[in-house]
Each structure stands twice: as C-alpha cells, then as structure tokens.
Design a protein around this motif. Structure first.
Motif, short mmCIF file in Angstrom:
data_model
loop_
_atom_site.label_atom_id
_atom_site.label_comp_id
_atom_site.label_asym_id
_atom_site.label_seq_id
_atom_site.Cartn_x
_atom_site.Cartn_y
_atom_site.Cartn_z
N GLU A 112 0.80 -1.22 0.00
CA GLU A 112 0.00 0.00 0.00
C GLU A 112 0.84 1.28 0.00
O GLU A 112 0.31 2.36 0.13
CB GLU A 112 -0.96 0.00 1.19
CG GLU A 112 -0.29 -0.10 2.55
CD GLU A 112 -1.30 -0.17 3.70
OE1 GLU A 112 -2.51 -0.01 3.46
OE2 GLU A 112 -0.87 -0.40 4.84
N TYR A 113 2.17 1.15 -0.12
CA TYR A 113 3.02 2.34 -0.21
C TYR A 113 4.26 1.97 -1.03
O TYR A 113 4.59 0.80 -1.18
CB TYR A 113 3.42 2.85 1.18
CG TYR A 113 4.13 1.82 2.04
CD1 TYR A 113 5.49 1.58 1.90
CD2 TYR A 113 3.43 1.08 2.99
CE1 TYR A 113 6.14 0.63 2.68
CE2 TYR A 113 4.07 0.13 3.77
CZ TYR A 113 5.42 -0.08 3.60
OH TYR A 113 6.07 -1.03 4.36
N PRO A 114 4.98 2.96 -1.59
CA PRO A 114 6.16 2.66 -2.40
C PRO A 114 7.27 2.04 -1.58
O PRO A 114 7.35 2.22 -0.36
CB PRO A 114 6.58 4.05 -2.93
CG PRO A 114 5.40 4.93 -2.73
CD PRO A 114 4.65 4.40 -1.56
N THR A 115 8.16 1.31 -2.25
CA THR A 115 9.33 0.73 -1.58
C THR A 115 10.16 1.85 -0.96
O THR A 115 10.43 2.87 -1.60
CB THR A 115 10.18 -0.06 -2.59
OG1 THR A 115 9.37 -1.12 -3.11
CG2 THR A 115 11.41 -0.64 -1.94
N GLN A 116 10.57 1.64 0.30
CA GLN A 116 11.23 2.69 1.06
C GLN A 116 12.75 2.54 1.06
O GLN A 116 13.30 1.45 0.99
CB GLN A 116 10.72 2.67 2.50
CG GLN A 116 9.21 2.90 2.61
CD GLN A 116 8.79 4.26 2.12
OE1 GLN A 116 9.15 5.28 2.69
NE2 GLN A 116 7.99 4.30 1.05
N ASP A 117 13.41 3.69 1.15
CA ASP A 117 14.87 3.77 1.16
C ASP A 117 15.33 3.99 2.59
O ASP A 117 14.63 4.57 3.41
CB ASP A 117 15.29 4.93 0.25
CG ASP A 117 16.78 5.19 0.27
OD1 ASP A 117 17.54 4.24 0.52
OD2 ASP A 117 17.18 6.34 0.03
N GLY A 118 16.51 3.53 2.90
CA GLY A 118 17.06 3.76 4.24
C GLY A 118 18.21 2.81 4.53
O GLY A 118 19.34 3.21 4.45
N PHE A 119 17.98 1.50 4.76
CA PHE A 119 16.77 1.09 5.45
C PHE A 119 17.22 0.24 6.61
O PHE A 119 17.94 -0.74 6.40
CB PHE A 119 15.82 0.30 4.54
CG PHE A 119 14.45 0.22 5.15
CD1 PHE A 119 13.53 1.23 4.94
CD2 PHE A 119 14.09 -0.82 5.96
CE1 PHE A 119 12.25 1.17 5.54
CE2 PHE A 119 12.82 -0.88 6.55
CZ PHE A 119 11.91 0.11 6.34
N GLY A 120 16.83 0.60 7.81
CA GLY A 120 17.39 0.07 9.04
C GLY A 120 17.65 -1.41 9.06
O GLY A 120 18.77 -1.86 9.29
N TRP A 121 16.60 -2.24 8.83
CA TRP A 121 16.82 -3.67 9.01
C TRP A 121 17.63 -4.27 7.88
O TRP A 121 18.35 -5.25 8.07
CB TRP A 121 15.55 -4.42 9.29
CG TRP A 121 14.44 -4.46 8.27
CD1 TRP A 121 14.49 -4.21 6.93
CD2 TRP A 121 13.08 -4.83 8.57
NE1 TRP A 121 13.25 -4.39 6.36
CE2 TRP A 121 12.37 -4.78 7.34
CE3 TRP A 121 12.42 -5.21 9.73
CZ2 TRP A 121 11.00 -5.09 7.27
CZ3 TRP A 121 11.07 -5.51 9.63
CH2 TRP A 121 10.37 -5.45 8.42
#
Length: 530
Positions: free
Chosen positions: A498-507
């Motif tokens: 339900e949302y775009p793939t996220q950048d970061g990324f902690g895990w």
C-alpha cells in the motif's frame, strides 16, 4: 613560388585506406559493436533516448554475459522508457552513475548517523511519543522507532561497534513497557493499541551491560510484556479466543495477533475503509480489526492472512494462530526463566520454564505438519493447519525448539520451495501484496540463516546469505540505496503493498552488516580490498 601540395594529399589517402581494409578482410570479421551484440535491446534503448547522449549506452559495461542479458530482455519485455532505463541499470554499469560511491559495507556504517535521532519530548497535539534516549529509525516514511525492525537494525549496530546506541535503544524500549505495559508497533499514539513481534528478550541478549539493578529492571519489563500478550487468558469464553490468547482443542493456550481497536488505522484510514466496504456483508469492524492485527504481525499484508489470496478484503488474521509469534513467545519465556534464575528468583524461573514447556508441546501438536515437512499456522475456525507455505516455518529453528528431525525436514522444504535467485522468498504465492512472492525481506533472511545454522545446515544458510548480499549489492550499485524489500526472483527493488518501496533502510542495513561480519568472503567483489 612553389605550389602547396599538402591540402590535396589527405583526399588521396581515403582510397588507399579502403584498399588496406579490403586486404585485411571484410568488416564482418572485425569485433562486433554494441549494436551488433545487443541488437533489439540496443535499438530500443537508443530509440527511446534512455540517455541524452547515445554514446552513454554504447560505452556501458555489461554486468553479465550478453546472452544472459538478451535472454532477460526477451523474458521481461520492458516497453517504455522507464522500464528500459531500469533494465539497463540492472544489467550494465553506466559511466558516471556509480563513480565515487563508497563500498557497500562503508555505506552502511555511514548511514547510522543519518538514521540516528536524538531524544525529544512529546509535543501536545502531535502523534509522536517522546523518548528519553537516542535511537535509530528505519528511514524514509518511517521516522519513528518500530519494534521488531529495531532488533535487526541492532544486529548491524553490534557489528559496527555501536554498543552505546544499542543500550540507548534498550532503555527506550524498557521505558515504553513501563509506561504503556507493552512496546507499541511504533512510537506514535495511533500505534498504542497493538504491539509487534516480541523481540525484546533477543534485543537484551545483544547488551553487554551487566549491572544487577538494570538486570532486575529488564526482567520486570520482560514479565510485564509477557503479561500483555497473555491478558486474554482471563477472559476466554466459548469462542475459544480473547485478545491475544487462543485456547487450543486440548485446552492448551497459544497466541494470535490482535489489536485493541476495530476502527480504520489512522495511518491508512482511507485504504482500510475501502477494504472493509468490499467485504460486505461482513461487518467493517471485523475487517478493520483483522487489518490492524496483520499490522501487528509485521506482515502487512500477505496471502498468509487471506481466505482468498488475491483479495485483501478476505483478511482473517485473528482466526489464525501464527507459528512465528508463538516461537518468539517461547524465546521470551525461556529467557525470563534464565534471567530469573540468575537473579535468584526461583519461583519465577520455574513458572516461566513450565510455560515454555507447555507452549513447545502445543506447537509440536498443532503447528507441526510432518507429512508436509513444515511448521504451519493454525486455523482456529477450521481446526486445521493452514495451507500457506511461508518463511515463518523457519522461526522454530531460529528459536531453537525444533527437533533435529523437524529441522532437517524444514531445511529440505525451504531448499525446494522458498529459495529464489536473490534470497529467501517470503511465500510462494504472487498476490500483489508486499509480504508475498517475489519479495524477500531482511528479517526473514536472518531468521533463516540463524535457524538453519543452529541445526548444522551451514551450507544452505550461507547460500541464502550469499544470494541476499548479492541482491542488496546489485541494487546498491544501480541506485546507491539500501531498500526495505527486494524482488528475490529478478534481483531488483521489491514492489506491491500500500506504499512505495522505502529507502534507508534500518533492518536491511543491520542484517547485511551482520552477514558480512560473519562471512567476510561474501563481500561483493567491487567492495573487496585490492
């Protein structure tokens, strides 16, 4: 005055050059150019003007054998400019796009300060819950602590010598339990009605602080969190379930995901209302509770929770007794018993050791499917294990309560059904939901690697790690980012949900760092020291 013959001389050389080329053989004997090698792919990229300068693609360096690239092109059939650009960056190193990018492992170390946050006090009217110590967020749209994410992030902090930050995050989690009775899904007011997979005991295993007073405080927090998960035991009725607790057919107790609210989630209010409307005549409150319960599981969303794998409105999370949750609660019970014994509290140690033994017996009786060589979730309405083949089957190995025979069987099933080219699949169903095929997620890679390794399946564990690291490294080379999830079929950014793939990324950072710390020989070739 003498004439100037030099101006005409170059014109005379062209026929001589042509004769020389003829003497050396026809043009077809020369090495093929990119247009010859890549044919339709080359034409499509140049016609679409994927790069403003046509020389850019002509000079690109292939990451794989050209025949394999052309086979992938024929299979994927990228048609528009965006799809072509993504395909090219996946299979070619393009001039200027990765220059100056630090090695993957160094990039992860550099991200901890970027994702780190300072303590703060809550602002009236804001949803953010104040915290007294520093912490790390996942990144992008997730700018608060998330419970189970943080354990996998902390694995990377441990690998990178960030002990003080681990202690700070633990202090925050203990304080949250003391304040609210549990650790919320995330540090927002709208997350307080639910938790997430309980990893607090495992987080404490990462700590090096041996202060006795702190040990007692942490033990009290573990016991109180366990009370949160078991509160429903006091209100079980004829339906056989209350809050997080389910009575199994033999009277034993196991747990489910649940949420104290039955309204649309604040963070997905419109989406939940739309999903509930599609489920009529089923009551919207029932659908909304099941959506919330799936959010508590962390697997939001997956065919694992759906009566019809292709329809989110058929969600029925609260009807399912999940194997991962019960394995984590077994870990919590054994850790409480161990910590209580170390502090001289024999009564608590005996009580929780007995709980752990009863839970293991119930898991073996109801969640183990010997004929299918897997651990499964239990459908409490149908009174049978669910058909879903998922990576959650590896949690009993990760926890350490599986038998040697069970572990061998699960390893064989994992090898046959869940290993993709780029790592461990979440499930083998393509539903369009993000916690399904073809996606792979960092926490499940670690669960598999740790669990398989615990039972002597080191070769399979390392192979999963190798494939996962290669996928993360490849996407990092192409984009300069570490992402929330990946497509482990085609080794590219994941999708769905339900949302775009996220950048970061902690895990992802944490698991990748921990794997490379364990197996330095898996360091991507472009990162390796000369």
């Amino acid at each position: 005055m003498m004439p100037r013959p030099a101006r005409l001389r170059p014109l005379v050389l062209w026929p001589l050059l042509a004769l020389l080329l003829q003497a050396q053989g026809p043009v077809r004997d020369l090495p093929p150019s990119p247009a010859n090698i890549y044919g339709p792919l080359f034409e499509a990229v140049q016609e679409a003007q994927v790069f403003p300068d046509g020389k850019t693609f002509a000079d690109a360096v292939p990451r794989e054998d050209p025949a394999a690239i052309l086979a992938a092109y024929a299979r994927e059939k990228p048609r528009d400019k965006v799809a072509l650009a993504a395909f090219v960056r996946r299979y070619f190193s393009v001039r200027g796009e990765s220059a100056g990018r630090p090695p993957l492992r160094a990039h992860i170390r550099d991200l901890w300060p970027v994702l780190g946050r300072a303590p703060f006090a809550a602002t009236p009217g804001s949803s953010a819950l104040g915290l007294d110590h520093g912490y790390v967020v996942p990144g992008d749209r997730f700018q608060e602590i998330y419970y189970w994410d943080s354990y996998f992030t902390m694995l990377g902090l441990k690998a990178d010598g960030q002990g003080p930050l681990i202690e700070a995050m633990l202090a925050n989690f203990v304080a949250l339990v003391e304040r609210y009775g549990h650790i919320p899904n995330g540090t927002r007011s709208y997350y307080l009605s639910r938790s997430q997979p309980p990893f607090l005991a495992l987080m404490m295993d990462l700590s090096e602080d041996r202060d006795p007073a702190l040990a007692r405080r942490r033990l009290a927090a573990l016991v109180r969190e366990h009370d949160f998960w078991m509160t429903g035991a006091s209100c079980l009725d004829g339906g056989g379930a209350c809050a997080h607790v389910v009575r199994m057919p033999d009277g034993s107790l196991l747990n489910r995901y649940w949420d104290a609210r039955e309204t649309p989630r604040d963070e997905s209010w419109r989406e939940d209302r739309e999903t509930a409307a599609k489920a009529a005549p089923r009551a919207p409150t029932l659908v909304q509770r099941d959506l919330r319960a799936a959010a508590e599981s962390g697997w939001d969303f997956s065919s694992r929770w759906l009566a019809d794998p292709m329809r989110l409105e058929t969600i029925r999370t609260t009807a399912i007794v999940p194997v991962d949750l019960n394995s984590l609660l077994w870990i919590g019970e054994t850790r409480i018993a161990r910590r209580a014994e170390a502090l001289g509290d024999q009564a608590t140690a005996r009580r929780f050791a007995a709980m752990a033994n009863r839970r293991k017996a119930a898991i073996d009786r109801y969640l183990w499917v010997p004929g299918e060589r897997r651990f499964a979730d239990w459908d409490r309405v149908a009174q049978t294990p669910t058909a879903a083949r998922t990576a959650a089957s590896l949690f009993p190995l990760f926890a350490g309560h599986a038998s040697a025979d069970q572990a061998r069987a699960v390893a064989a099933t994992t090898r046959a059904m869940l290993i993709g080219e780029g790592g461990l699949r979440t499930t083998n169903i393509r539903s369009g939901q993000q916690w399904d095929a073809p996606n792979g997620w960092a926490p499940l890679q670690w669960i598999a690697v740790e669990g398989l390794g615990r039972y002597g399946e080191q070769a399979l564990a390392k192979e999963i790690a190798r494939r996962w690291i290669a996928t993360v490294a490849r996407t990092y080379r192409e984009t300069g980012k570490l992402l929330e999830k990946y497509d482990v079929e085609d080794r590219r950014p994941g999708g769905g949900g339900e949302y775009p793939t996220q950048d970061g990324f902690g895990w992802t950072n944490g698991v990748t760092a921990a794997m490379l710390d364990r197996w330095p020989d898996l360091t991507p070739r472009v990162d390796a020291a000369p």
